[in-house]
Scaffold this motif. Structure first.
Motif: not given
Length: 257
Positions: A95-103
Motif C-alpha cells: 500500500r502507498a503511504v504519504q512521505s514523511s518529509g524527513k529524508a
C-alpha cells in the motif's frame, strides 16, 4: 538506540553490506506489539518454521513513486518460498503511504515511521513482517558509499527507494528490480538470523570482520563483496545472488528448508 544490518553500494560499483539490532515500543490501540519489537534475529525460527506460526503476512508500505517493481516482488516471494515452512501460505500486502518529509533518515526516524505506519502484527498462528520503502536515503551515506536497506528489530526492515532508483539509473548498473530483489533477500536473510544473528552457524563461514555476514565468495550474505568483483559481477545478467550451501544449512538447522 537501534542498530541495523544494511545493504550498501559503493560508487566503484561494489556491493556493500553492514550491521544491525533492537528497540522497544509501547502497545497502542489494544494491539499487542511486543512480539514484533524484539532484537534482530530473535524471530528467526518463527519465520523459518511452522512450529509456532503456520503463515506469514508481509506488509510493504511504500511512499508513492517508490514502490518495488513487480519483478522484484516475484523474486522475493520465490526466495521466501524456497526457505520457509508456512503451510498456510505467505501473503504480501502493498500500500502507498504519504512521505514523511524527513529524508535523509537515521534508523530512529525509520522506527518512528514504522510506529505510525505499521498496521500488521503477529496474531494467532500468523507472523507479520513490516517493510518500508522510503523516498530518501540513509544519513549513513558517504561520498563513496550508499546504503540500500537496513534490517532492524526482529520483523522490520527499510529499503531506501530513492537510493536504489538513483543507482539503477547509472550506466551499466543492474536493473532497479534486480537491486530491489537483492536488497530484500539480503535483509530478510538477517531477519532469518544470518549470519550468527539468531541462527547458529553450523560451519566456519562467519565473517569475523563484518558482523552478521558470510565469508563465502558470491553468497547473498557476503559483506566482503565490496573488495571483490563488484555489483556488475554479483548481479550478472539479471541473476540475483543466492545463499551459499553453508547459509542454507544454517537455516535448515533452525527450522527452514
Amino acid at each position: 538506540m537501534l542498530k541495523t544490518n544494511h545493504l550498501a553500494i559503493f560508487l566503484s560499483l561494489f556491493l556493500v553490506l553492514s550491521s544491525c539490532t533492537t528497540d522497544n515500543n509501547e502497545d497502542e490501540n489494544k494491539i499487542d506489539k511486543t512480539a514484533n519489537l524484539q532484537g534482530l534475529g530473535d524471530s528467526a525460527n518463527d519465520l523459518l518454521s511452522d512450529q509456532r506460526y503456520t503463515s506469514m503476512n508481509i506488509e510493504i508500505a511504500y511512499v508513492t513513486g517508490y514502490g518495488p517493481s513487480p519483478e522484484a516482488i516475484a523474486q522475493f516471494e520465490n526466495f521466501l518460498q524456497d526457505r520457509v515452512y508456512k503451510p498456510d501460505g505467505i501473503q504480501i500486502n502493498m500500500r502507498a503511504v504519504q512521505s514523511s518529509g524527513k529524508a535523509p533518515f537515521d534508523i530512529e526516524e525509520i522506527a518512528a515511521i514504522e510506529k505510525d505506519t505499521r498496521s500488521l502484527y503477529n496474531v494467532g498462528d500468523e507472523i507479520a513482517v513490516f517493510i518500508y520503502f522510503a523516498d530518501g536515503s540513509s544519513e549513513k551515506d558517504e561520498d563513496n558509499r550508499f546504503v540500500l536497506g537496513s534490517a532492524f528489530r526482529n520483523t522490520s526492515m527499510v529499503i531506501y527507494g530513492e537510493t536504489i532508483k538513483d543507482f539503477a539509473n547509472r550506466p551499466k548498473a543492474p536493473s532497479k528490480a534486480d537491486i530491489e530483489a537483492a536488497t530484500l533477500n539480503h535483509e530478510f536473510g538477517h531477519l532469518f538470523g544470518l549470519v550468527d544473528l539468531g541462527t547458529e552457524p553450523q560451519s566456519d563461514h562467519k565473517d569475523e570482520e563484518y558482523a552478521g555476514h558470510c565469508n563465502v565468495s558470491g553468497c547473498l550474505m557476503q559483506a566482503s563483496i565490496e573488495f571483490g568483483s563488484g555489483i556488475l559481477d554479483v548481479i550478472d545478467g539479471g541473476n540475483v545472488p543466492g545463499l551459499d550451501d553453508q547459509c542454507i544449512f544454517d537455516l535448515q538447522n533452525n527450522g527452514g528448508k
